[in-house]
Design an enzyme around this catalytic site. Structure first.
Site, mmCIF file in Angstrom:
data_model
loop_
_atom_site.group_PDB
_atom_site.id
_atom_site.type_symbol
_atom_site.label_atom_id
_atom_site.label_comp_id
_atom_site.label_asym_id
_atom_site.label_seq_id
_atom_site.Cartn_x
_atom_site.Cartn_y
_atom_site.Cartn_z
ATOM 1 N N ASP A 100 0.965 -1.361 -0.026
ATOM 2 C CA ASP A 100 -0.130 -0.138 0.090
ATOM 3 C C ASP A 100 1.004 1.322 -0.054
ATOM 4 O O ASP A 100 1.760 1.343 0.801
ATOM 5 C CB ASP A 100 -0.892 -0.049 1.450
ATOM 6 C CG ASP A 100 -2.122 -1.087 1.004
ATOM 7 O OD1 ASP A 100 -2.229 -1.683 -0.027
ATOM 8 O OD2 ASP A 100 -2.679 -1.157 2.145
ATOM 9 N N ASP A 123 -14.276 -7.040 -4.608
ATOM 10 C CA ASP A 123 -14.670 -7.110 -3.063
ATOM 11 C C ASP A 123 -15.895 -7.578 -2.911
ATOM 12 O O ASP A 123 -16.905 -6.950 -3.310
ATOM 13 C CB ASP A 123 -14.360 -6.037 -2.324
ATOM 14 C CG ASP A 123 -12.955 -5.395 -2.570
ATOM 15 O OD1 ASP A 123 -12.100 -6.029 -2.815
ATOM 16 O OD2 ASP A 123 -12.947 -4.128 -2.310
#
Lengths: 193, 251
Positions: B11, B130
């Site tokens: 990230d 997701d």
């Protein structure tokens, strides 16, 4: 000086970056005079065979490349264009290698063949320092068949040429510029040819 | 034989790696290029860099960072986070990314998948999904699982493939962060349905979890963040243990 042939088939930066990491001197060019004068020549490329072949012809490179006498390395579609013919859009190619390029047969396997696979039956100085079973990175839906010019084989459903060579011409269906340390070694070997 | 892939995910916020790292001898753990190179040397098969910057300035920094990653890393890498248009994807291609991943923007505008695939090729686009179970049904969500959409996992995955996605990256929001393993039956169903590779994300807590999703779940690759970043599982150990279970990995 290495000439990286630019024939407008998209992204050359991974090959450029890989040569940069090896500290090699290179120039990106489509100029036949510069290509003829280079110590080594790289033919990279991504995209569709018929379009890519047309772009080589437009620049007069389909005649220049087969006449070169210095070491030449085609990568992925670059290799395919150096073969006799590609099933992709039924495209006649430069015919430096006798291989025909075929689509992976349908059924069972995921296509494109993408990821790390092994090369076996290695020959020529391109693979100095490597033994069969080394992993290299592939992304492709078409592959050259196995024949007398084959210098490395990979099996994905069927065996195909992972790399080919004839005289001063070499080609890899895999991407040495994305194949970690193994790929770096192969590129270094090419720089020593 | 084609190897199963192990993919660390980094990230990135304002050009720096977030999350703590326990790498011995790594000078700057915040440097995404140095960290990526370290993972590549350890045997990572690919890398994913996700931009989680909230500001325009942060996003600009990310595009510059992609060029540095491309120059410094010798394995394929995927970038994602905030890609909303073909132009966004094109800039990242030009900067040297091997693939881009789209998530919410594709849910809002499925045509984006078709447009990126036809412009740059299927090998360039990964559709990240997701999803979580609501009343026994896998519902596609956005905003980190907070917002359910009207899409269902399996039909959306199939649509993404038909539109030209080259890979599906599926995260179960029921399992993400739990370290309790993956929903392997769901992965197996996806893998059976689709003819493109499936990357499993979210839920790995152990080598056994990863082994299970690559075998029972028939996933082609496993992506993880914290277990690698916090040094809970080192990639060489993971791969050795997978190989001992006859899972084909690149060592």
């Amino acid at each position: 000086m290495i000439a990286i042939i630019d024939y407008d088939t998209g992204n050359l930066c991974s090959v450029v970056n890989a040569l940069g990491r090896l500290g090699a001197e290179y120039t990106v060019t489509s100029d036949p005079a510069v290509i003829r004068a280079a110590e080594r020549v790289l033919l990279p490329g991504v995209g569709e065979a018929r379009t890519a072949m047309a772009r080589l012809r437009e620049r007069g490179l389909a005649e220049v490349i087969p006449s070169l006498t210095q070491p030449v390395l085609g990568i992925c579609i670059g290799l395919q264009l150096m073969c006799a013919h590609s099933e992709e859009s039924d495209t006649p190619c430069m015919g430096i290698f006798a291989n025909r390029v075929r689509k992976f047969p349908a059924g069972g396997l995921k296509v494109p063949h993408m990821g790390w696979n092994t090369i076996e039956g290695l020959s020529t100085p391109l693979f100095d320092g490597l033994t069969g079973g080394a992993y290299i990175y592939y992304v492709h839906s078409y592959a050259p068949e196995v024949n007398a010019d084959t210098i490395a084989t990979t099996t994905y459903g069927i065996p195909f040429s992972g790399a080919v060579a004839r005289d001063n011409f070499f080609g890899t269906q895999f991407h040495p510029e994305k194949s970690g340390r193994t790929g770096e070694l192969i590129l270094q070997n090419f720089l020593k040819l | 034989m084609l190897a199963k892939r192990i993919i660390p995910c980094l990230d990135i916020k304002d050009g720096q790696t977030v999350k703590g790292i326990n790498f011995l001898g790594l000078q700057n753990v915040g440097d995404p290029v140095e960290l990526g190179r370290r993972y590549a040397d350890e045997g990572a098969d690919e890398l994913v860099y996700l931009d989680i910057s909230a500001t325009l300035e942060g996003r600009k920094t990310f595009a510059q960072l992609v060029e540095k990653i491309a120059a410094g890393i010798n394995i394929p890498f995927t970038v994602g986070g905030g890609i909303g248009s073909v132009e966004d994807a094109g800039l990242l291609l030009k900067a040297g990314a091997d693939k881009v991943t789209v998530n919410s923007a594709a849910v809002r505008n499925p045509q984006l998948v078709s447009d990126i695939a036809s412009r740059y090729g299927s090998q360039f686009i990964v559709v990240a999904i997701d999803a979580k179970t609501i009343d026994g049904r896998w519902v596609v969500t956005t905003h980190g699982g907070k917002r359910p959409t009207d899409k269902e996992l399996f039909s959306w995955a199939r649509e993404a493939e038909e539109r030209g996605a080259g890979e599906i990256l599926f995260t179960s929001m029921d399992h993400d962060g739990t370290k309790n393993g993956y929903p392997c039956d769901t992965f197996a169903r996806l893998s059976e349905m689709l003819s493109i590779p499936i990357v499993a994300s979210g839920g790995a807590g152990s080598v056994a979890d990863i082994a299970e999703v690559l075998t029972v779940g028939r996933a082609d690759a496993a992506l993880a963040a914290s277990i690698f970043h916090y040094g809970e599982i080192a990639i060489p150990d993971l791969k050795r243990q997978l190989a001992e279970q006859n899972i084909n990995v690149r060592i």
